[in-house]
Design an enzyme around this catalytic site. Structure first.
Site: not given
Length: 428
Positions: A68, A274, A316
């Protein structure tokens, strides 16, 4: 806290939030410190600023986490170009967002952790920053924060709003509460028509669909020197990227790669979790699956014998998208809702994804219509599609070009969005 008369659930929430704030802060502090956040910055969660306010007009953007926050950086940059007298503050709640966003801040922009949603924390925050206006991103609807900002006369906007079908059903059961909170916003910009319809159903006629801000975020930055080095290290080996895996998805990626190795024994999997803190567990899973691996965070070398490169570092992802000809975008094989497909599309990576992508349903439909993404249901289907793309250069080139073209076609709306937002917030 002054403002419009609040429905009973909002009043009860306000009392409860104030009472539990000390306990909530202890839990938040422990989590942030465990994730490496400097102790001095943790107090920002109680509304205590750690940097001085810039002079002039400050526009406050509030987002939940990494995705977000990143989605509004180009919008902030464009608003700053259109109005050089504005400065910006972006707040978020997670350690990861602070680390990543802090490295990519547009000019005249600062980052702070968002205050907890208690009256005192919000008041301290607003007393220090004195924003000219506030912009909330996606689904960050904290009642005390909204009411506190509105009570001080701040114009408010909700951008890239998204609401699931399940959440919409819950909102409809509390429609008076929903209208009370969402009526605080002068502008409600929805990232898809489905969200706009849900808002209309609860009486918010001014909610309107528009471009998904994540489509305007552009290609993620990356280290060009490191990209060149990795290309030389990998050489002619076929390889693919499993991006942003969640628990339960690593097994799917590993199974697909083992199947791919039967056809392409030199194939390499770049696996990016994640949440990097899961790397120890994934490393064990790779060993149990009989795959040789190297782990980036520990400095292990990527060699010709490495079958899986575990990229467990932050910041990255742009490098991995730029490097990889094929990306399997995860968060779509587990009930997460999918992740942002515009990022690999901007990098020109062919996109594969699983069947669970409610957060990007319209986007994936558009991608599929333009032959820029393909849905696969399980490890077997994924391995089959990977084999096709990695053994047929012409097919891969066509898919990559379609992905890049899709991303390029989304960028024209940025200027208009910045103008619309500035007008709605009475910023001139």
């Amino acid at each position: 806290m002054s403002g419009p008369a609040a429905p009973l659930p909002v009043r009860l929430y306000g009392v409860a939030a104030n009472l539990i704030a000390p306990l909530a802060y202890r839990r938040v502090r422990a989590k942030l410190e465990a994730q490496g956040t400097p102790a001095g910055r943790v107090r920002e969660r109680m509304g205590r600023a750690t940097v001085a306010r810039t002079e002039g007009r400050v526009v406050w953007f509030h987002a939940a986490s990494v995705g977000e926050s990143l989605s509004v950086l180009r919008l902030i940059e464009e608003m700053g170009l259109q109005q050089p007298d504005l400065s910006f503050l972006i707040t978020s709640g997670t350690a990861t967002s602070a680390q990543i966003v802090g490295k990519r801040l547009p000019p005249r922009t600062q980052h702070q952790f968002a205050p907890l949603d208690s009256r005192r924390a919000v008041a301290r925050f607003l007393d220090h920053w004195r924003p000219e206006a506030a912009v909330f991103v996606e689904s960050e609807l904290w009642p005390n924060m909204l009411r506190g900002a509105k009570a001080r006369g701040l114009p408010l906007a909700l951008v890239n709003a998204r609401i699931s079908d399940r959440s919409a059903r819950n909102w409809k059961r509390l429609s008076a509460t929903a209208r009370h909170l969402l009526d605080h916003f002068t502008l409600i910009h929805c990232q898809d028509a489905r969200t706009a319809r849900h808002f209309h159903d609860i009486g918010l006629a001014h909610a309107a669909p528009g471009v998904n801000l994540k489509s305007l975020s552009g290609a993620l930055p990356f280290d060009k020197v490191e990209l060149t080095r990795l290309r030389e290290v990998i050489g002619a080996r076929p390889f693919w990227l499993a991006a942003s895996t969640h628990p339960g998805e690593d097994e799917v990626m590993i199974e697909a790669h083992k199947a791919l190795l039967k056809t392409l024994p030199e194939a390499l999997l770049l696996l990016v979790p994640r949440h990097p803190e899961r790397a120890n567990q994934i490393e064990v899973q790779l060993a149990e699956a009989g795959l040789t691996s190297a782990r980036r965070s520990t400095g292990m070398a990527l060699t010709p014998d490495t079958q899986c490169y575990l990229a467990d570092t932050l910041g990255e992802m742009g490098l991995w998208y730029a490097l990889s000809p094929v990306t399997c975008l995860c968060g779509s094989f587990a009930p997460v809702g999918g992740h942002n497909p515009y990022e690999p599309a901007h990098a020109g990576s062919a996109i594969l994804h699983g069947p669970l992508y409610a957060n990007f349903s319209e986007t994936y439909a558009d991608l599929a219509a333009q032959n820029a993404a393909t849905e696969v249901t399980d490890a077997r289907a994924l391995a089959k599609e990977l084999t096709t793309l990695l053994t047929k250069p012409d097919t891969l080139a066509t898919r990559r070009a379609a992905s890049r073209a899709f991303a390029a076609g989304q960028a024209d709306a940025l200027h208009d969005m910045a103008e619309t937002l500035s007008k709605a917030l009475s910023l001139g």
